[in-house]
Design an enzyme around this catalytic site. Structure first.
Site, PDB file in Angstrom:
ATOM      1  N   TYR A   1      -1.919  -1.488  10.023  1.00 58.62           N
ATOM      2  CA  TYR A   1      -2.034  -1.759   8.582  1.00 58.62           C
ATOM      3  C   TYR A   1      -0.706  -1.444   7.892  1.00 58.62           C
ATOM      4  O   TYR A   1      -0.176  -2.267   7.128  1.00 58.62           O
ATOM      5  CB  TYR A   1      -3.172  -0.914   7.992  1.00 58.62           C
ATOM      6  CG  TYR A   1      -3.372  -1.084   6.511  1.00 58.62           C
ATOM      7  CD1 TYR A   1      -3.930  -2.250   5.997  1.00 58.62           C
ATOM      8  CD2 TYR A   1      -3.013  -0.074   5.614  1.00 58.62           C
ATOM      9  CE1 TYR A   1      -4.123  -2.414   4.619  1.00 58.62           C
ATOM     10  CE2 TYR A   1      -3.202  -0.220   4.254  1.00 58.62           C
ATOM     11  CZ  TYR A   1      -3.760  -1.392   3.755  1.00 58.62           C
ATOM     12  OH  TYR A   1      -3.940  -1.542   2.401  1.00 58.62           O
TER      13      TYR A   1
ATOM     14  N   SER B   1       0.847  -1.194   0.000  1.00 63.86           N
ATOM     15  CA  SER B   1       0.000   0.000   0.000  1.00 63.86           C
ATOM     16  C   SER B   1       0.876   1.235   0.000  1.00 63.86           C
ATOM     17  O   SER B   1       1.982   1.237   0.548  1.00 63.86           O
ATOM     18  CB  SER B   1      -0.878   0.022   1.252  1.00 63.86           C
ATOM     19  OG  SER B   1      -1.507   1.277   1.385  1.00 63.86           O
TER      20      SER B   1
END
Ligand code: NAP
Length: 240
Positions: A147, A134
């Site tokens: 995350y 990401s």
């Protein structure tokens, strides 16, 4: 007609929705035989399998015991692994629990690492492994500690795996999507926040799952043979 991925077998995790679904559609369109996993979206997975001829396997990445079932349909050989499935968590560090840590790290990091481990002996020389990270490892936001950490760890696994599997001509790369219009993105952002993201993006819009799938397909195909251990940011110029 011979397509770029004719004769290749691909395994895509999290193929029932979002970026994974677009990746299944793209790899099938490029000629690959595709196996994909899903966790809860059984109807969507069945529909995608019926539409494409791909094989759907149910799997919860929180449970590593599901790995043998995931690899059963590709036991005769694998050319492409896309470690796509992942979950987001928006929670400040002050509220994170040990259970949150275990869940996010298991789904986003531990399972992909052991999927890579299971794939390696099945993978034919010249294979492709693509791990989905990401943009948040470079631009971490409040609430994104777990995350971002889980994806950053996967990026490091990618680099080491590139060195370990390189002698067999297997490439291992990361694709880091920017804001891509999926259920995950909308679950952790407000519409106003997404408008701001689009405005800051060089190409002035959110990504589509197909935008990211095209980058994954490139890394899965023959023209990317000289790229390994890299992290390709697929975000329309959010980062430049
Ligand atoms: P999504 O729309 O939420 O889809 C997630 C997919 O992963 C679904 O197919 C889901 O299966 C599967 N999945 C979720 N939890 C699972 C579990 N425990 N075990 C097995 N499968 C599981 O997400 P997305 O936006 O397409 O994201 C795909 C990847 O891109 C993720 O790794 C994400 O972190 C990354 N990413 C996304 C963005 C973005 O803006 N969308 C940005 C950067 C990175 P079911 O639907 O069957 O439950």
């Amino acid at each position: 007609m011979t397509l770029a991925l004719t004769g290749k077998t691909a395994l895509v995790t999290g193929g029932s929705r979002g970026i994974g679904r677009a990746t299944v559609l793209r790899l099938v369109a490029d000629g690959a035989r595709v196996v994909f996993t899903y966790r809860s979206a059984g109807d969507a997975a069945d529909a995608l399998a019926a539409e494409t001829g791909a094989v759907a396997v149910r799997c919860d990445q929180a449970d590593l015991d599901t790995l043998p079932a995931v690899f059963e349909p590709v036991r005769d050989g694998l050319d492409i692994l896309v470690n796509n499935a992942g979950v987001a968590l928006a929670k400040p560090i002050t509220e994170i629990t040990p259970a949150d840590f275990d869940r996010i790290m298991t789904i986003n990091t531990k399972f992909p690492l052991f999927a890579l481990q299971a794939a390696a002996p099945l993978m034919r020389d010249g294979g492709r492994i693509i791990n989905i990270s990401s943009i948040n490892t470079v631009v971490p936001g409040p609430g994104g500690a777990l995350y971002s950490a889980s994806k950053a760890a996967l990026e490091q696994v990618t680099k080491v795996a590139a060195r370990e599997l390189g002698p067999r001509g297997i490439t291992v790369n990361t694709v880091s999507p920017g804001a891509t219009d999926t259920e995950m993105l909308r679950s952790v952002n407000t519409p106003e926040g997404l408008e701001r993201v689009a405005a800051f993006t060089a190409l002035q819009r959110l990504g589509t799952p197909a935008d990211v799938a095209a980058v994954i397909a490139f890394l899965a195909g023959p023209d990317s043979a000289w790229i390994t251990g890299q992290n390709i940011h697929a975000g329309g110029g959010f980062l430049v």
